[in-house]
Write an enzyme that holds these catalytic residues in place. Structure first.
Site, PDB file in Angstrom:
ATOM      1  N   CYS A  28       0.610  -1.113  -0.215  1.00  0.00           N
ATOM      2  CA  CYS A  28      -0.007   0.135  -0.053  1.00  0.00           C
ATOM      3  C   CYS A  28       0.868   1.307  -0.078  1.00  0.00           C
ATOM      4  O   CYS A  28       1.851   1.186   0.436  1.00  0.00           O
ATOM      5  CB  CYS A  28      -0.970   0.045   1.284  1.00  0.00           C
ATOM      6  SG  CYS A  28      -1.833  -1.359   1.546  1.00  0.00           S
TER       7      CYS A  28
ATOM      8  N   ARG B  72       5.117   0.525  -5.893  1.00  0.00           N
ATOM      9  CA  ARG B  72       4.889  -0.356  -4.768  1.00  0.00           C
ATOM     10  C   ARG B  72       4.202  -1.494  -4.997  1.00  0.00           C
ATOM     11  O   ARG B  72       4.013  -2.567  -4.358  1.00  0.00           O
ATOM     12  CB  ARG B  72       4.611   0.596  -3.707  1.00  0.00           C
ATOM     13  CG  ARG B  72       5.312   1.361  -3.312  1.00  0.00           C
ATOM     14  CD  ARG B  72       4.800   2.477  -2.125  1.00  0.00           C
ATOM     15  NE  ARG B  72       4.593   1.875  -1.097  1.00  0.00           N
ATOM     16  CZ  ARG B  72       5.595   1.651   0.092  1.00  0.00           C
ATOM     17  NH1 ARG B  72       6.563   2.681  -0.349  1.00  0.00           N
ATOM     18  NH2 ARG B  72       5.554   1.270   1.079  1.00  0.00           N
TER      19      ARG B  72
ATOM     20  N   TRP C 200      -2.723  -2.751  -1.599  1.00  0.00           N
ATOM     21  CA  TRP C 200      -2.678  -4.196  -2.010  1.00  0.00           C
ATOM     22  C   TRP C 200      -3.213  -4.929  -1.173  1.00  0.00           C
ATOM     23  O   TRP C 200      -2.991  -4.802   0.173  1.00  0.00           O
ATOM     24  CB  TRP C 200      -0.855  -4.087  -1.836  1.00  0.00           C
ATOM     25  CG  TRP C 200      -0.270  -5.460  -2.452  1.00  0.00           C
ATOM     26  CD1 TRP C 200       0.066  -5.338  -3.795  1.00  0.00           C
ATOM     27  CD2 TRP C 200      -0.136  -6.734  -1.711  1.00  0.00           C
ATOM     28  NE1 TRP C 200       0.652  -6.854  -4.024  1.00  0.00           N
ATOM     29  CE2 TRP C 200       0.574  -7.371  -2.811  1.00  0.00           C
ATOM     30  CE3 TRP C 200      -0.221  -7.181  -0.603  1.00  0.00           C
ATOM     31  CZ2 TRP C 200       0.796  -8.590  -2.268  1.00  0.00           C
ATOM     32  CZ3 TRP C 200       0.272  -8.250  -0.194  1.00  0.00           C
ATOM     33  CH2 TRP C 200       0.641  -9.355  -1.084  1.00  0.00           C
TER      34      TRP C 200
ATOM     35  N   ASN D  96      -1.731   1.505   5.846  1.00  0.00           N
ATOM     36  CA  ASN D  96      -0.701   0.288   5.340  1.00  0.00           C
ATOM     37  C   ASN D  96      -0.367  -0.644   6.320  1.00  0.00           C
ATOM     38  O   ASN D  96       0.281   0.224   7.503  1.00  0.00           O
ATOM     39  CB  ASN D  96       0.309   1.070   4.685  1.00  0.00           C
ATOM     40  CG  ASN D  96       1.602   0.120   4.204  1.00  0.00           C
ATOM     41  OD1 ASN D  96       1.464  -0.970   4.062  1.00  0.00           O
ATOM     42  ND2 ASN D  96       2.600   0.934   3.822  1.00  0.00           N
ATOM     43  N   GLY D  97      -0.731  -1.880   6.256  1.00  0.00           N
ATOM     44  CA  GLY D  97      -0.180  -2.739   7.391  1.00  0.00           C
ATOM     45  C   GLY D  97      -1.169  -3.685   7.772  1.00  0.00           C
ATOM     46  O   GLY D  97      -2.379  -3.752   6.849  1.00  0.00           O
TER      47      GLY D  97
ATOM     48  N   GLU E  21      19.307 -15.944  -9.144  1.00  0.00           N
ATOM     49  CA  GLU E  21      18.810 -14.268  -9.537  1.00  0.00           C
ATOM     50  C   GLU E  21      18.008 -14.390 -10.684  1.00  0.00           C
ATOM     51  O   GLU E  21      17.226 -13.744 -11.060  1.00  0.00           O
ATOM     52  CB  GLU E  21      19.886 -13.542  -9.275  1.00  0.00           C
ATOM     53  CG  GLU E  21      19.494 -12.063  -9.638  1.00  0.00           C
ATOM     54  CD  GLU E  21      18.372 -11.470  -8.791  1.00  0.00           C
ATOM     55  OE1 GLU E  21      17.676 -12.018  -7.757  1.00  0.00           O
ATOM     56  OE2 GLU E  21      17.804 -10.290  -9.124  1.00  0.00           O
TER      57      GLU E  21
ATOM     58  N   LYS F 259      14.248 -13.460 -11.547  1.00  0.00           N
ATOM     59  CA  LYS F 259      13.742 -12.210 -12.467  1.00  0.00           C
ATOM     60  C   LYS F 259      12.773 -12.738 -13.605  1.00  0.00           C
ATOM     61  O   LYS F 259      11.986 -11.924 -13.818  1.00  0.00           O
ATOM     62  CB  LYS F 259      15.021 -11.750 -13.226  1.00  0.00           C
ATOM     63  CG  LYS F 259      16.141 -10.916 -12.381  1.00  0.00           C
ATOM     64  CD  LYS F 259      15.475  -9.538 -12.103  1.00  0.00           C
ATOM     65  CE  LYS F 259      14.864  -9.426 -11.019  1.00  0.00           C
ATOM     66  NZ  LYS F 259      15.725  -9.319  -9.483  1.00  0.00           N
TER      67      LYS F 259
ATOM     68  N   GLU G 275       9.324 -13.512 -12.115  1.00  0.00           N
ATOM     69  CA  GLU G 275       8.412 -12.132 -11.765  1.00  0.00           C
ATOM     70  C   GLU G 275       8.013 -11.506 -12.859  1.00  0.00           C
ATOM     71  O   GLU G 275       6.971 -10.629 -13.066  1.00  0.00           O
ATOM     72  CB  GLU G 275       8.950 -11.316 -10.676  1.00  0.00           C
ATOM     73  CG  GLU G 275      10.225 -10.870 -10.904  1.00  0.00           C
ATOM     74  CD  GLU G 275      10.761 -10.059  -9.697  1.00  0.00           C
ATOM     75  OE1 GLU G 275      10.261  -9.751  -8.846  1.00  0.00           O
ATOM     76  OE2 GLU G 275      12.129  -9.835  -9.740  1.00  0.00           O
TER      77      GLU G 275
ATOM     78  N   HIS H 260      20.660 -34.798  -9.524  1.00  0.00           N
ATOM     79  CA  HIS H 260      19.984 -35.323  -8.383  1.00  0.00           C
ATOM     80  C   HIS H 260      18.556 -35.145  -8.495  1.00  0.00           C
ATOM     81  O   HIS H 260      17.726 -35.106  -7.722  1.00  0.00           O
ATOM     82  CB  HIS H 260      20.585 -34.770  -7.295  1.00  0.00           C
ATOM     83  CG  HIS H 260      22.238 -35.204  -7.065  1.00  0.00           C
ATOM     84  ND1 HIS H 260      22.664 -36.067  -6.514  1.00  0.00           N
ATOM     85  CD2 HIS H 260      23.068 -34.284  -7.335  1.00  0.00           C
ATOM     86  CE1 HIS H 260      23.798 -36.090  -6.557  1.00  0.00           C
ATOM     87  NE2 HIS H 260      24.171 -34.951  -6.840  1.00  0.00           N
TER      88      HIS H 260
ATOM     89  N   LYS I 235       6.571  -3.665  -4.664  1.00  0.00           N
ATOM     90  CA  LYS I 235       7.888  -3.429  -4.676  1.00  0.00           C
ATOM     91  C   LYS I 235       8.646  -3.425  -3.005  1.00  0.00           C
ATOM     92  O   LYS I 235       9.576  -4.179  -2.780  1.00  0.00           O
ATOM     93  CB  LYS I 235       8.218  -2.096  -4.954  1.00  0.00           C
ATOM     94  CG  LYS I 235       9.424  -1.508  -5.115  1.00  0.00           C
ATOM     95  CD  LYS I 235      10.274  -2.122  -6.076  1.00  0.00           C
ATOM     96  CE  LYS I 235      11.855  -1.863  -6.094  1.00  0.00           C
ATOM     97  NZ  LYS I 235      12.865  -2.776  -6.632  1.00  0.00           N
TER      98      LYS I 235
HETATM   99  O1  M6R Z   1      13.507  -4.224  -0.492  1.00  0.00           O
HETATM  100  P1  M6R Z   1      14.097  -5.455  -0.276  1.00  0.00           P
HETATM  101  O2  M6R Z   1      15.444  -5.572  -0.972  1.00  0.00           O
HETATM  102  O3  M6R Z   1      14.253  -6.002   1.227  1.00  0.00           O
HETATM  103  O4  M6R Z   1      13.119  -6.683  -0.869  1.00  0.00           O
HETATM  104  C1  M6R Z   1      13.263  -7.840  -0.860  1.00  0.00           C
HETATM  105  C2  M6R Z   1      12.340  -8.617  -1.873  1.00  0.00           C
HETATM  106  O5  M6R Z   1      11.196  -8.052  -1.819  1.00  0.00           O
HETATM  107  C3  M6R Z   1      12.771  -7.978  -3.377  1.00  0.00           C
HETATM  108  O6  M6R Z   1      14.123  -8.399  -3.622  1.00  0.00           O
HETATM  109  C4  M6R Z   1      12.000  -8.749  -4.239  1.00  0.00           C
HETATM  110  O7  M6R Z   1      12.542 -10.199  -4.385  1.00  0.00           O
HETATM  111  C5  M6R Z   1      12.412  -8.293  -5.841  1.00  0.00           C
HETATM  112  N1  M6R Z   1      11.096  -8.271  -6.555  1.00  0.00           N
HETATM  113  C6  M6R Z   1      13.089  -9.164  -6.643  1.00  0.00           C
HETATM  114  O8  M6R Z   1      13.271  -8.435  -7.802  1.00  0.00           O
END
Ligand code: M6R
Length: 612
Positions: A2, A27, A74, A100-101, A485, A489, A492, A508, A607
């Site tokens: 949010c 966000r 959100w 937010n929360g 990683e 990527k 997502e 394995h 985000k």
């Molecule tokens: O803000 P942060 O680095 O703590 O966030 C951690 C994850 O939420 C963040 O890296 C998330 O996995 C990204 N969407 C990856 O691209």
């Protein structure tokens, strides 16, 4: 998650709040809303969908007022819908609130209020809290501020709230615990938001509200109090952020802009710290705590998502250079499993946003157990930066695209410098290796520039494989976390199911997935694992898998076996992840774009994950 925006002052609030909400779109959200007060009363508009849908819904309506609060939601409690969107209105119609929360004990409070005859028009915990405040205000015949204070003492959970009363057009009351809130100080006006991006063109002077603080915000006055009603002195910070940093600057997407910013963001991260000519690495947070860091019995990296991958790479680097045992923990697991923390343990918290709820709470509990907390954070002034005992910023600038790119390479740059400094202090690195690695790090921005100079090959590869339903990412050693990683990527941004594995683990289990339809991405740069990974590529080819490789410029062996190759310049294997990750960022970007997806705001993602 949010986003929250508020304005109070002489200007019209609506355009400021709406523009601010658009800046917070990154966000992640599913609905938006706004409340405004003017001389004829309070107007509340809310809509499922985008901020533009909200704008459409307000066409021709009364949007005047010099005080306004706006929200992007959100969904947590209740599906995305108009009725669950914020702001919520109290039963008596006098109060409007955004939140937010998560209020964890909302169910029992809701029951209490229902017994008293309160009606709820949404499924949210927010509406429960709001009516709880109204109820306290009426029963105690007290001020809104007092009612809020009483309510906050009863609730369990996390919150950043903005609250207005239609009978008071000169006050916004705000409070936070666990969810971010920053107040911008203008001349005769105040701005409130989840981060400073909504109001960066109006003021650079900000106050970060702390947990358990209540802010009483008027056009020309800001009063901060704790929950005990004691006044707190607002600490004003000057922001070092320009408007251009939160705009696309000619790029089609923030993600592409941020990928292309990496030569300069990595340079900025190293600047003034990595002094190769004198063999010095200057980082105050480390210098001031070098004894604690160099004598650590154990280092625990705590993070989530991409930041966790940076921690994994750092594990390899720290153990190699500093000879300190390192563990890398998912914050969400670490916080709940009562981990053993001993004196002499150092926790390194890695976070782009500095607001990730799981990381934040994990740190709070480790801190309470006596651990020394070092924060590697991008967002200046964020909660994690502030609760850490010491830290180093990554200086990547605001990262707006949901997929973390430039923050990740910034984290690697900081963690590499940190390992070098500690190794030097401990005497676990030779002078030659130390200087050589400094030079390698110094060369990274130019090498990233080389990769980014022509991305047409990567784009073509992305278009060729865009319809694959699955993908496997493999790497060894320092490149294993890079494979993880790369898979994250792709997942997502393009919604393609992707798995990352250490290349040797493939035999394995995962090798059973290999067919002539499965793209297998190998991160196979020239390092001490090279010969082994060549064998792994052969194993995939023998089973007719399609191989996409990240290889070192000049290598001919891997490209001769791979179906497609993306090249990166040669680098020491400790530093190589800073380069090998770039083609994978671009690959997922171009696949996402080729599939027509919104790469900056992928579905379901936020985000900054400010709820558990
Ligand atoms: O803000 P942060 O680095 O703590 O966030 C951690 C994850 O939420 C963040 O890296 C998330 O996995 C990204 N969407 C990856 O691209």
């Amino acid at each position: 998650m949010c986003g929250i925006v508020g304005y109070i002052g002489p200007r019209e609030a609506y355009p400021i709040v709406i523009k601010g909400l658009k800046r917070l779109e990154y966000r992640g959200y599913d609905s938006a809303g706004i409340s405004l007060i003017n001389s004829s009363g309070m107007n509340v508009y809310k809509k499922k969908g985008k901020v533009t849908d909200l704008e459409e819904a307000t066409l021709g309506k009364d949007i005047s007022g010099h005080i306004g609060i706006g929200h992007t939601r959100w969904a947590t409690h209740g599906e995305p819908s108009d009725r669950n969107a914020h702001p919520h209105t109290s039963n008596d119609g006098s109060l409007s609130m955004i939140h937010n929360g998560i209020i964890e004990n909302y169910a029992s409070i809701k029951q209490e209020l229902s017994n008293k005859g309160y009606q709820f028009s949404s499924d949210t915990d927010t509406e429960v809290l709001l009516n709880f405040i109204q109820d306290i205000k009426q029963n105690n015949n007290c001020s809104l501020e007092e009612a809020l204070r009483i309510a906050l003492k009863r609730i369990v959970g996390a919150y950043c709230i903005l609250l207005i009363d239609k009978n008071d057009n000169n006050t916004i009351i705000a409070a936070r615990k666990g969810s971010p809130l920053v107040i911008g100080i203008g001349k005769g006006e105040h701005f409130l938001a989840s981060d400073a991006t909504p109001f960066i063109e109006y003021t650079k002077e900000v106050v970060y509200v702390n947990d358990y603080e209540i802010a009483i915000v008027r056009a020309d006055e800001l009063i901060l109090k704790n929950l005990g009603n004691e006044k707190q002195t607002p600490f004003i910070t000057k922001l070092d952020m320009e408007l251009a940093a939160v705009e696309k600057g000619g790029y089609k997407h923030f993600m592409l802009k941020e990928i292309h910013e990496q030569p300069s963001t990595i340079f900025d991260c190293l600047r003034g710290r990595l002094l190769t000519h004198s063999g010095e690495i200057r980082m105050a947070g480390i210098d001031n705590n070098i004894d604690k860091l160099a004598n650590a019995n154990r280092i625990v990296m705590v993070a989530c998502g991409t930041s966790w991958h940076a921690g994994l790479i750092a594990e390899y680097v720290f153990e190699e250079l500093c000879r300190i045992p390192v563990e890398v923990e998912y914050a969400s697991e670490f916080r709940y499993r009562n981990p053993v923390i001993n004196e002499g343990d150092v926790i390194i918290a890695i976070s782009q946003s500095g607001e990730t709820a799981d990381t934040l709470v994990a740190l709070e509990s480790a801190k309470a157990k006596g651990a020394f907390i070092f924060g590697v954070v991008n967002a200046v002034g964020s909660s994690i930066a502030r609760i850490s005992h010491a830290g180093a910023y990554t200086h990547a600038g605001p990262e707006i695209g949901v997929a973390s790119t430039k923050a990740f390479t910034g984290q690697l740059a900081v963690l590499n410098m940190m390992a070098l400094k500690i190794a030097k202090a401990k005497g676990t690195i030779t002078e030659d290796r130390y200087i050589n690695l400094m030079k390698e790090l110094e060369a990274v921005p130019e090498k990233v520039k080389e990769i980014l100079a022509d991305t047409s090959n990567i784009k073509a590869i992305a278009e060729k494989y865009k319809d694959a339903p699955d993908a496997l990412f493999l790497g060894r050693g320092y490149n294993f976390p890079v494979a993880l990683e790369g898979a994250l990527k792709l997942k997502e941004i393009s919604y393609i199911h992707a798995e990352g594995y250490p290349a040797a683990e493939m035999k394995h289990g995962p090798i059973a997935l290999v067919t002539d339809k499965l793209p297998v991405v190998f991160v196979a740069t020239k390092d001490s694992y090279y010969e082994k990974i060549v064998s792994n590529v052969q194993e995939i080819k023998a089973r007719k898998g399609m191989v996409i490789a990240v290889a070192t410029v000049g290598d001919t062996v891997i490209p001769s076996m791979a179906d497609d190759t993306m090249f990166v310049p040669d680098a020491d294997e400790l530093i190589a992840p800073l380069l090998s990750t770039i083609p994978l960022q671009l690959l997922s970007y171009y696949v996402g774009v080729a599939k027509g997806y919104n790469v900056d705001m992928p579905r379901n993602l936020a985000k900054s994950v400010t709820v558990e």
